[in-house]
Design a protein around this motif. Structure first.
Motif, PDB file in Angstrom:
ATOM      1  N   UNK A 111      41.615  26.165  37.656  1.00 25.05           N
ATOM      2  CA  UNK A 111      40.622  25.630  38.603  1.00 25.05           C
ATOM      3  C   UNK A 111      39.572  24.745  37.943  1.00 25.05           C
ATOM      4  N   UNK A 112      39.450  24.784  36.619  1.00 29.80           N
ATOM      5  CA  UNK A 112      38.473  23.945  35.922  1.00 29.80           C
ATOM      6  C   UNK A 112      39.082  22.638  35.431  1.00 29.80           C
ATOM      7  N   UNK A 113      40.348  22.465  35.664  1.00 26.44           N
ATOM      8  CA  UNK A 113      41.076  21.304  35.181  1.00 26.44           C
ATOM      9  C   UNK A 113      41.156  20.255  36.279  1.00 26.44           C
ATOM     10  N   UNK A 114      41.078  18.979  35.889  1.00 27.51           N
ATOM     11  CA  UNK A 114      41.276  17.923  36.877  1.00 27.51           C
ATOM     12  C   UNK A 114      41.674  16.632  36.194  1.00 27.51           C
ATOM     13  N   UNK A 115      42.379  15.824  36.946  1.00 30.95           N
ATOM     14  CA  UNK A 115      42.773  14.527  36.443  1.00 30.95           C
ATOM     15  C   UNK A 115      41.632  13.541  36.572  1.00 30.95           C
ATOM     16  N   UNK A 116      41.681  12.485  35.779  1.00 33.81           N
ATOM     17  CA  UNK A 116      40.701  11.403  35.805  1.00 33.81           C
ATOM     18  C   UNK A 116      41.457  10.133  36.163  1.00 33.81           C
ATOM     19  N   UNK A 117      40.870   9.291  36.963  1.00 34.11           N
ATOM     20  CA  UNK A 117      41.598   8.127  37.470  1.00 34.11           C
ATOM     21  C   UNK A 117      42.012   7.167  36.352  1.00 34.11           C
ATOM     22  N   UNK A 118      41.161   6.975  35.334  1.00 32.63           N
ATOM     23  CA  UNK A 118      41.534   6.082  34.230  1.00 32.63           C
ATOM     24  C   UNK A 118      42.683   6.672  33.417  1.00 32.63           C
ATOM     25  N   UNK A 119      42.665   7.976  33.212  1.00 31.90           N
ATOM     26  CA  UNK A 119      43.740   8.619  32.461  1.00 31.90           C
ATOM     27  C   UNK A 119      45.047   8.572  33.249  1.00 31.90           C
ATOM     28  N   UNK A 120      44.945   8.667  34.562  1.00 30.84           N
ATOM     29  CA  UNK A 120      46.129   8.579  35.411  1.00 30.84           C
ATOM     30  C   UNK A 120      46.742   7.189  35.298  1.00 30.84           C
ATOM     31  N   UNK A 121      45.904   6.163  35.341  1.00 32.94           N
ATOM     32  CA  UNK A 121      46.397   4.787  35.207  1.00 32.94           C
ATOM     33  C   UNK A 121      47.054   4.576  33.843  1.00 32.94           C
ATOM     34  N   UNK A 122      46.348   4.958  32.757  1.00 30.22           N
ATOM     35  CA  UNK A 122      46.906   4.712  31.426  1.00 30.22           C
ATOM     36  C   UNK A 122      48.187   5.507  31.192  1.00 30.22           C
TER      37      UNK A 122
ATOM     38  N   UNK B 168      46.010  12.869  35.793  1.00 24.50           N
ATOM     39  CA  UNK B 168      46.136  13.150  34.372  1.00 24.50           C
ATOM     40  C   UNK B 168      44.779  13.404  33.744  1.00 24.50           C
ATOM     41  N   UNK B 169      44.709  14.426  32.903  1.00 27.92           N
ATOM     42  CA  UNK B 169      43.525  14.665  32.072  1.00 27.92           C
ATOM     43  C   UNK B 169      43.702  13.822  30.812  1.00 27.92           C
ATOM     44  N   UNK B 170      42.624  13.589  30.089  1.00 24.62           N
ATOM     45  CA  UNK B 170      42.686  12.740  28.905  1.00 24.62           C
ATOM     46  C   UNK B 170      43.294  13.385  27.678  1.00 24.62           C
ATOM     47  N   UNK B 171      43.231  14.708  27.601  1.00 24.47           N
ATOM     48  CA  UNK B 171      43.772  15.439  26.455  1.00 24.47           C
ATOM     49  C   UNK B 171      43.720  16.929  26.781  1.00 24.47           C
ATOM     50  N   UNK B 172      44.268  17.755  25.909  1.00 31.58           N
ATOM     51  CA  UNK B 172      44.226  19.200  26.170  1.00 31.58           C
ATOM     52  C   UNK B 172      42.909  19.834  25.717  1.00 31.58           C
ATOM     53  N   UNK B 173      41.798  19.146  25.971  1.00 31.04           N
ATOM     54  CA  UNK B 173      40.498  19.608  25.491  1.00 31.04           C
ATOM     55  C   UNK B 173      40.061  20.926  26.112  1.00 31.04           C
ATOM     56  N   UNK B 174      40.700  21.358  27.200  1.00 30.82           N
ATOM     57  CA  UNK B 174      40.388  22.671  27.775  1.00 30.82           C
ATOM     58  C   UNK B 174      41.174  23.782  27.093  1.00 30.82           C
ATOM     59  N   UNK B 175      42.014  23.415  26.148  1.00 28.94           N
ATOM     60  CA  UNK B 175      42.807  24.413  25.435  1.00 28.94           C
ATOM     61  C   UNK B 175      44.034  24.867  26.194  1.00 28.94           C
TER      62      UNK B 175
END
Length: 184
Positions: free
Chosen positions: A112-123, A95-102
């Motif tokens: 290809x520039x998008x990726x999940x973050x482990x803390x966002x995945x947990x929350x 999961x990414x934290x928000x749609x900050x990439x638009x």
């Protein structure tokens, strides 16, 4: 107003209704000081949803819209065949934290520039659990593969793909929780 006894000689007056209104208002609009934390929007939402749950007012949580928003931030592999994809794609799920990439709310394209973050995945997973979701839209296999790809030689786990030698106990605990869930 209710008194909450913290110790035998200490009592604190707690205004539960005010706490509930405070967190409810934050579901709709974050206050100014938090605007700079847009990339952490899911973590902020986790604390709000968790607080409302702890304050025993789950009916105040607009469950469908919250769940739909959480799923819209899930970073998926370019295809359902996670094992057939390349290493790069496998390491970017979660999961990414928000749609900050638009990116669009529907989240149906791979970027290809998008990726999940482990803390966002947990929350995100924690909020889905609080909301009573059945996890049917969670790409569990992609998340597990992504976590495997992020593990460093020393056993620690990088919060983002291709960020090496970052140690965080949160990451290791998340891996352990995932492993426990995998066995059930």
């Amino acid at each position: 107003v209710q008194s909450l006894s913290m110790a035998s000689d200490l009592a604190v007056d707690v205004h539960w209704a005010i706490h509930k209104r405070f967190f409810q208002s934050h579901l709709n609009l974050l206050p100014g000081p938090y605007i700079g934390q847009d990339s952490n929007r899911l973590t902020l939402a986790y604390f709000i949803v968790g607080a409302l749950d702890l304050l025993d007012c789950p009916t105040k949580i607009p469950t469908k819209s919250v769940v739909d928003y959480i799923y819209s931030q899930q970073v998926l592999p370019p295809s359902d065949d996670i094992e057939g994809g390349d290493d790069w794609a496998r390491s970017h799920c979660g999961w990414r934290g928000s749609p900050f990439l638009g990116l669009s709310f529907e989240n149906d394209t791979f970027n290809k520039h998008d990726q999940g973050h482990i803390a966002m995945t947990y929350t995100s997973l924690a909020m889905l659990l609080i909301s009573g979701d059945d996890f049917s839209r969670v790409n569990k296999k992609a998340i597990i593969e992504s976590l495997k790809a992020r593990q460093n030689e020393d056993g620690s786990v990088s919060p983002l793909a291709q960020v090496l030698l970052f140690f965080s106990l949160r990451s290791v605990l998340f891996i352990m929780l995932t492993r426990i869930e995998e066995r059930e």
